[in-house]
Design a protein around this motif. Structure first.
Motif, PDB file in Angstrom:
ATOM      1  N   ARG A   1     -33.548 -46.424  53.304  1.00 16.54           N
ATOM      2  CA  ARG A   1     -34.484 -45.843  54.277  1.00 16.54           C
ATOM      3  C   ARG A   1     -34.916 -44.503  53.708  1.00 16.54           C
ATOM      4  NH1 ARG A   1     -31.773 -46.185  60.289  1.00 16.54           N
ATOM      5  NH2 ARG A   1     -31.647 -48.445  60.410  1.00 16.54           N
TER       6      ARG A   1
ATOM      7  N   PHE B   1     -37.919 -41.081  54.344  1.00 15.93           N
ATOM      8  CA  PHE B   1     -39.093 -40.504  54.987  1.00 15.93           C
ATOM      9  C   PHE B   1     -39.496 -39.249  54.238  1.00 15.93           C
ATOM     10  CE2 PHE B   1     -35.927 -38.037  57.311  1.00 15.93           C
ATOM     11  CZ  PHE B   1     -36.544 -36.813  57.558  1.00 15.93           C
TER      12      PHE B   1
ATOM     13  N   MET C   1     -37.458 -36.020  60.839  1.00 14.87           N
ATOM     14  CA  MET C   1     -38.666 -36.824  60.916  1.00 14.87           C
ATOM     15  C   MET C   1     -39.383 -36.461  62.206  1.00 14.87           C
ATOM     16  SD  MET C   1     -39.274 -40.914  61.143  1.00 14.87           S
ATOM     17  CE  MET C   1     -39.543 -41.323  59.445  1.00 14.87           C
TER      18      MET C   1
ATOM     19  N   PHE D   1     -42.927 -42.826  56.118  1.00 17.17           N
ATOM     20  CA  PHE D   1     -41.578 -43.381  55.990  1.00 17.17           C
ATOM     21  C   PHE D   1     -41.685 -44.737  55.319  1.00 17.17           C
ATOM     22  CE2 PHE D   1     -43.291 -44.853  59.963  1.00 17.17           C
ATOM     23  CZ  PHE D   1     -42.896 -46.184  60.041  1.00 17.17           C
TER      24      PHE D   1
END
Length: 138
Positions: free
Chosen positions: A82, A84, A93, A105
């Motif tokens: 993951r 971002f 975020m 993202f």
């Protein structure tokens, strides 16, 4: 048994019990803007992915041109990433009043989610040897 033979026997047993390691996992963000930071989290199981407990995490200084990170010596297995792009470098975020992300993202395999993050099954990939994930932040 001689002392040296005992040490050798213990060393062989330790090596046999040691997990196999992947050479590395490289994550690349080729289209990232040259501002802020890119936050990257690597997960090693579906449970950790769902709970938000990364096995490894890193920050890239995108403002300085960093768009690639390598995580060395991960045990062979399945992983998901993951990430971002923290454009304003505030460490989180940012979202709109409805909770929708306002900063780019992405997930490994460029997987997409449906009303939330991409699932483990979509983002998961095997890591053994040298592996590279090229991810487009959107």
């Amino acid at each position: 048994m001689k002392f040296s033979a005992l040490i050798l026997s213990a060393a062989v047993a330790a090596l046999a019990a040691a997990p196999a390691f992947a050479a590395d996992l490289t994550v690349v963000f080729p289209d990232a803007a040259a501002e802020g930071r890119i936050m990257v989290a690597v997960f090693d199981s579906a449970e950790a992915y769902q709970a938000g407990r990364p096995a490894k995490a890193a920050q890239l200084d995108a403002a300085a041109g960093e768009t690639r990170i390598t995580f060395d010596d991960l045990p062979d297995g399945d992983y998901a990433v993951r990430a971002f792009h923290d454009l304003n470098a505030d460490g989180r975020m940012n979202t709109n009043p409805f909770g929708m992300p306002t900063e780019p993202f992405a997930f490994s395999n460029n997987a997409v989610g449906n009303m939330g993050p991409a699932s483990w099954d979509r983002a998961r990939f095997p890591a053994a040897g040298s592996v590279e994930q090229t991810i487009t932040l959107k």
